[in-house]
Design an enzyme around this catalytic site. Structure first.
Site, PDB file in Angstrom:
ATOM      1  N   CYS A  77      11.326  -4.572   6.754  1.00 37.59           N
ATOM      2  CA  CYS A  77      10.754  -5.920   6.659  1.00 37.59           C
ATOM      3  C   CYS A  77      11.714  -6.968   7.207  1.00 37.59           C
ATOM      4  CB  CYS A  77      10.386  -6.244   5.217  1.00 37.59           C
ATOM      5  SG  CYS A  77       8.966  -5.307   4.612  1.00 37.59           S
ATOM      6  N   GLU A 121       5.291  -7.493   2.266  1.00 38.42           N
ATOM      7  CA  GLU A 121       5.735  -8.458   3.263  1.00 38.42           C
ATOM      8  C   GLU A 121       5.039  -8.210   4.599  1.00 38.42           C
ATOM      9  OE1 GLU A 121       9.519  -7.653   0.743  1.00 38.42           O
ATOM     10  OE2 GLU A 121       7.712  -6.568   1.343  1.00 38.42           O
ATOM     11  N   ILE A 141       0.878  -1.164   0.000  1.00 39.78           N
ATOM     12  CA  ILE A 141       0.000   0.000   0.000  1.00 39.78           C
ATOM     13  C   ILE A 141       0.917   1.217   0.000  1.00 39.78           C
ATOM     14  CG2 ILE A 141      -1.791   1.282   1.229  1.00 39.78           C
ATOM     15  CD1 ILE A 141      -2.547  -1.386   2.601  1.00 39.78           C
ATOM     16  N   CYS A 149       4.630  -2.266   3.293  1.00 36.48           N
ATOM     17  CA  CYS A 149       5.141  -3.243   2.329  1.00 36.48           C
ATOM     18  C   CYS A 149       4.246  -4.471   2.223  1.00 36.48           C
ATOM     19  CB  CYS A 149       6.538  -3.679   2.740  1.00 36.48           C
ATOM     20  SG  CYS A 149       7.726  -2.331   2.845  1.00 36.48           S
ATOM     21  N   CYS A 183      12.918  -4.787   2.187  1.00 34.89           N
ATOM     22  CA  CYS A 183      13.587  -3.600   2.717  1.00 34.89           C
ATOM     23  C   CYS A 183      14.086  -3.897   4.128  1.00 34.89           C
ATOM     24  CB  CYS A 183      12.634  -2.407   2.715  1.00 34.89           C
ATOM     25  SG  CYS A 183      11.305  -2.505   3.950  1.00 34.89           S
TER      26      CYS A 183
END
Length: 124
Positions: A82, A48, A37, A46, A79
């Protein structure tokens, strides 16, 4: 599965969704998916994180493997935010296999070689 839910959609001038899709497999063999989103003021999250939230909702927190793919269906690495979330859920998640590029898979520990939560990590 991640490719099947990916395909960027613009909701309005401020929000785009599903530019990235993620799928994870838990230690118990269950699969959870999520989409990104993206918002104009960085309040999104993210793919994830979305998949992890779905997993946590079902009472699981140990991840066997995870992949995120971009709008072209190519695997992309998680990233730092995450990576950190995955590692904080369970120390066993340092063994989570992550597809960082199409066909290239590494354990999370290789992406976090000096994990601050591990005794062998750096001394501050």
């Amino acid at each position: 599965m991640a490719r099947n839910i990916t395909g960027e959609k613009r909701l309005n001038d401020f929000v785009q969704i599903a530019g990235v899709g993620a799928a994870l497999e838990t230690a118990d063999g269950n699969i959870y998916t999520g989409i990104s989103i993206d918002t104009a003021c960085s309040m999104g999250f993210c793919a994830e994180h979305s998949a992890i939230a779905e997993m946590l909702k079902h009472g699981e927190y140990k991840i066997k493997a995870i992949v995120a793919v971009n709008d072209n269906g190519q695997a992309i690495p998680p990233c730092g935010r995450c990576r950190e979330l995955i590692s904080q859920l369970s120390s066993s998640n340092l063994h989570t296999i992550i597809e960082v590029k199409d066909g290239i898979r590494v354990p999370l520990s290789e992406l976090l070689p000096y994990d601050w939560k591990e005794p062998s990590g750096p001394v501050w």
